[in-house]
Design a protein around this motif. Sequence first.
Motif, PDB file in Angstrom:
ATOM      1  N   ALA A 346       0.834  -1.217   0.000  1.00 17.93           N
ATOM      2  CA  ALA A 346       0.000   0.000   0.000  1.00 17.93           C
ATOM      3  C   ALA A 346       0.868   1.266   0.000  1.00 17.93           C
ATOM      4  CB  ALA A 346      -0.907  -0.025   1.221  1.00 17.93           C
ATOM      5  N   GLY A 347       2.178   1.084   0.055  1.00 18.54           N
ATOM      6  CA  GLY A 347       3.090   2.236  -0.001  1.00 18.54           C
ATOM      7  C   GLY A 347       3.198   2.998   1.315  1.00 18.54           C
ATOM      8  N   ASN A 348       2.775   2.363   2.416  1.00 22.20           N
ATOM      9  CA  ASN A 348       2.870   3.040   3.725  1.00 22.20           C
ATOM     10  C   ASN A 348       4.315   3.081   4.222  1.00 22.20           C
ATOM     11  OD1 ASN A 348       0.094   3.151   3.706  1.00 22.20           O
ATOM     12  ND2 ASN A 348      -0.114   1.218   4.826  1.00 22.20           N
ATOM     13  N   ALA A 349       4.609   4.076   5.024  1.00 23.44           N
ATOM     14  CA  ALA A 349       5.931   4.106   5.673  1.00 23.44           C
ATOM     15  C   ALA A 349       5.931   3.049   6.770  1.00 23.44           C
ATOM     16  CB  ALA A 349       6.179   5.483   6.269  1.00 23.44           C
ATOM     17  N   SER A 350       7.085   2.468   7.029  1.00 27.20           N
ATOM     18  CA  SER A 350       7.144   1.440   8.080  1.00 27.20           C
ATOM     19  C   SER A 350       6.987   2.094   9.449  1.00 27.20           C
ATOM     20  CB  SER A 350       8.490   0.711   8.022  1.00 27.20           C
ATOM     21  OG  SER A 350       9.520   1.583   8.411  1.00 27.20           O
ATOM     22  N   SER A 351       6.600   1.293  10.447  1.00 25.60           N
ATOM     23  CA  SER A 351       6.422   1.905  11.773  1.00 25.60           C
ATOM     24  C   SER A 351       7.757   2.377  12.330  1.00 25.60           C
ATOM     25  CB  SER A 351       5.694   0.969  12.739  1.00 25.60           C
ATOM     26  OG  SER A 351       6.346  -0.239  12.806  1.00 25.60           O
ATOM     27  N   LEU A 354       8.204   5.868  10.869  1.00 25.22           N
ATOM     28  CA  LEU A 354       7.300   6.824  11.527  1.00 25.22           C
ATOM     29  C   LEU A 354       7.804   7.157  12.920  1.00 25.22           C
ATOM     30  CD1 LEU A 354       3.849   5.301  10.491  1.00 25.22           C
ATOM     31  CD2 LEU A 354       4.931   7.373   9.581  1.00 25.22           C
ATOM     32  N   LEU A 355       8.283   6.134  13.606  1.00 22.31           N
ATOM     33  CA  LEU A 355       8.773   6.344  14.973  1.00 22.31           C
ATOM     34  C   LEU A 355      10.017   7.232  14.976  1.00 22.31           C
ATOM     35  CD1 LEU A 355       8.615   5.688  17.991  1.00 22.31           C
ATOM     36  CD2 LEU A 355       9.933   3.620  17.552  1.00 22.31           C
ATOM     37  N   ILE A 356      10.917   6.963  14.033  1.00 21.84           N
ATOM     38  CA  ILE A 356      12.145   7.786  13.963  1.00 21.84           C
ATOM     39  C   ILE A 356      11.778   9.240  13.695  1.00 21.84           C
ATOM     40  CG2 ILE A 356      14.074   8.303  12.416  1.00 21.84           C
ATOM     41  CD1 ILE A 356      15.205   5.845  13.051  1.00 21.84           C
ATOM     42  N   LEU A 371      18.529   3.991  12.130  1.00 19.26           N
ATOM     43  CA  LEU A 371      17.527   3.006  11.734  1.00 19.26           C
ATOM     44  C   LEU A 371      18.219   1.768  11.167  1.00 19.26           C
ATOM     45  CD1 LEU A 371      14.507   2.323  11.003  1.00 19.26           C
ATOM     46  CD2 LEU A 371      14.907   3.482   8.838  1.00 19.26           C
ATOM     47  N   LEU A 372      17.710   0.595  11.509  1.00 19.73           N
ATOM     48  CA  LEU A 372      18.222  -0.639  10.908  1.00 19.73           C
ATOM     49  C   LEU A 372      17.027  -1.554  10.648  1.00 19.73           C
ATOM     50  CD1 LEU A 372      20.932  -2.133  10.251  1.00 19.73           C
ATOM     51  CD2 LEU A 372      20.700  -3.242  12.456  1.00 19.73           C
ATOM     52  N   GLU A 373      16.744  -1.801   9.366  1.00 18.86           N
ATOM     53  CA  GLU A 373      15.674  -2.761   9.054  1.00 18.86           C
ATOM     54  C   GLU A 373      16.006  -3.525   7.779  1.00 18.86           C
ATOM     55  OE1 GLU A 373      11.813  -0.896   8.694  1.00 18.86           O
ATOM     56  OE2 GLU A 373      12.586   0.760   7.525  1.00 18.86           O
ATOM     57  N   GLU A 374      15.376  -4.684   7.622  1.00 19.78           N
ATOM     58  CA  GLU A 374      15.687  -5.597   6.519  1.00 19.78           C
ATOM     59  C   GLU A 374      15.626  -4.913   5.167  1.00 19.78           C
ATOM     60  OE1 GLU A 374      13.973  -6.362   9.064  1.00 19.78           O
ATOM     61  OE2 GLU A 374      14.402  -8.408   9.722  1.00 19.78           O
ATOM     62  N   ASP A 375      14.634  -4.059   4.968  1.00 21.29           N
ATOM     63  CA  ASP A 375      14.400  -3.517   3.636  1.00 21.29           C
ATOM     64  C   ASP A 375      15.401  -2.451   3.207  1.00 21.29           C
ATOM     65  OD1 ASP A 375      12.373  -5.228   3.293  1.00 21.29           O
ATOM     66  OD2 ASP A 375      10.775  -3.815   3.824  1.00 21.29           O
ATOM     67  N   MET A 376      16.242  -2.019   4.122  1.00 22.18           N
ATOM     68  CA  MET A 376      17.269  -1.046   3.733  1.00 22.18           C
ATOM     69  C   MET A 376      18.310  -1.772   2.884  1.00 22.18           C
ATOM     70  SD  MET A 376      17.776   0.628   7.472  1.00 22.18           S
ATOM     71  CE  MET A 376      19.317   1.451   7.198  1.00 22.18           C
ATOM     72  N   ASN A 377      18.986  -1.018   1.975  1.00 22.93           N
ATOM     73  CA  ASN A 377      20.026  -1.727   1.221  1.00 22.93           C
ATOM     74  C   ASN A 377      21.231  -1.987   2.126  1.00 22.93           C
ATOM     75  OD1 ASN A 377      21.907   0.420   1.094  1.00 22.93           O
ATOM     76  ND2 ASN A 377      20.707   1.347  -0.555  1.00 22.93           N
ATOM     77  N   PHE A 378      22.075  -2.910   1.688  1.00 27.59           N
ATOM     78  CA  PHE A 378      23.166  -3.369   2.553  1.00 27.59           C
ATOM     79  C   PHE A 378      24.099  -2.233   2.955  1.00 27.59           C
ATOM     80  CE2 PHE A 378      22.006  -7.573   0.768  1.00 27.59           C
ATOM     81  CZ  PHE A 378      21.821  -8.234   1.968  1.00 27.59           C
ATOM     82  N   ASN A 379      24.317  -1.266   2.016  1.00 29.54           N
ATOM     83  CA  ASN A 379      25.223  -0.163   2.354  1.00 29.54           C
ATOM     84  C   ASN A 379      24.639   0.703   3.460  1.00 29.54           C
ATOM     85  OD1 ASN A 379      27.105  -0.930   0.591  1.00 29.54           O
ATOM     86  ND2 ASN A 379      26.417   0.424  -1.084  1.00 29.54           N
ATOM     87  N   SER A 380      23.330   0.992   3.383  1.00 31.85           N
ATOM     88  CA  SER A 380      22.725   1.823   4.427  1.00 31.85           C
ATOM     89  C   SER A 380      22.743   1.089   5.761  1.00 31.85           C
ATOM     90  CB  SER A 380      21.270   2.171   4.092  1.00 31.85           C
ATOM     91  OG  SER A 380      21.168   2.567   2.771  1.00 31.85           O
TER      92      SER A 380
END
Length: 473
Positions: A346-351, A354-356, A371-380
């Motif tokens: 749905a194109g929503n921002a992740s929680s 939003l929290l950050i 921030l660290l989450e799975e969907d970030m690319n490896f470099n980020s």
Amino acid sequence: MATATLSATQLLPLSLPKPSQKPRHAHFPFQSLNHSPRLFSSNGFVSNCSPIQALLNSTPITTEAGSEPEPFTLRQICQSHVPDHVLCKMEELGFVVPTPVQRQALPTLFSGRDCILHAQTGSGKTLTYLLLVFSIVNARRSAVQALIVVPTRELGMQVTKVARMLATKPKEGELEQKSCTVMALLDGGMLMRHKSWLKAEPPTIVVATIGSLCQMLEKHMIKLEAMRVLVIDEVDFMFSSKQVSSLRKLLTSYSSINTRQTVFASASIPQHKIFLDKCIQQKWTKNDTIHVHVNPVEPMPSCLHHRFVICLKNRRHETLLSLLQSDAPQSAIVFVGEQSEKSKKAGNASSATLLINFLKASYEGYSDILLLEEDMNFNSRAASLSEVRQAGSYLLVSTDIAARGLDLPETTHIYNYDLPRTAIDYLHRAGRTGRKPFSDKKCSVTSIIISKERFVLEKYENELMFNCEELIV
Ligand SMILES: Nc1ncnc2c1ncn2[C@@H]1O[C@H](COP(=O)(O)OP(=O)(O)OP(=O)(O)O)[C@@H](O)[C@H]1O
């Protein structure tokens, strides 16, 4: 079928070399030791070690009459197994006194038996299996002799770093040993470069995620014929992941139990007796595999203070904010749940995002919130972690990707912004704090819940044997 489970008491006393007329030693500082070149080692020979050894040799211990001798040092446990330059490096890094898992597991590991290494988060399992690896590999032989499989790139980088530090070649002229090479074969890495490296001269030790490893195995770029030790870290997670079939293939088709020593490590091995039997039945490990279970009655570090706050669903942001304001933690991790596929579509921002954004706008306690989450690319992901590691003080907002194995020992506060899905996830999140050498600090784990989640938390309390105190914010 010979299976064995060893608890702390069964494993003692150790059949280790006696400290031969040497004074016994008191408590040793872990850090900030300057290095001096030539000192007496515990076997009486001159070696090129850090002054920690001098400290060991010179500081008499004060024990009560008739009491048991103090624990052996790591050097004494590893002496006849691990090359001296690795031991010196280990001491330079501050690893002098063994942690309980090291004291209990290393003699078993050095005896060559396959082992399930089951001990608290942050208890030093990595160094335990790395010392085994260094006791087995031969740096002069050009072949992959040890393979360590990890679930995430982040954990892989961490293990590689410690392995490379231990393997560091001594300065010219001091010792002539060729040092081991350590390759990180991890998802998100540059496999082309690895291919050239593997062709030119295979590394001694490979630290790999299963996906990248299998790619290389399928292309016959990496050979495991000379592999003598295989470690699977976070083994329970690996067996419950989508890549379980690749893992099984690695254990049974790509290599054989007869030619390798196998070590499975984790802080959580549910139904460990059944798991041990299955390991043997499926020929993942040999018949005489040992389960080294350290402190089974205390699956989490005892220094943790568990708390919870009940709030309304739409007041979580504000509740976390007031917790941060009152705790003012120097270094903390806030765990959030993963974004659902539906929400992503749905194109929503992740929680987490939003929290950050909320915290950045309303909390001034940190110059940067990471921030660290799975969907970030490896470099980020790498950039976030390296900032966290360099910062003296940090607030990291992360999904469970940071919950397994990551060692950010300065972390004193964990916040479960979303309740973890299982007791095991709770254990691993909580285990990002209370880690050695900071485990004496007061550390807390605080869960923000809505009232109907209280029974879930109670279930975790029963399963993991801890008590949670209610906070009113
Ligand atoms: N003998 C030792 N003396 C002092 N510090 C140690 C010793 N062994 C390990 N450590 C430190 O303890 C911390 C935790 O170690 P490690 O990451 O191996 O824990 P772990 O048991 O693998 O935890 P997890 O289950 O969370 O992965 C690290 O910072 C490590 O450097």
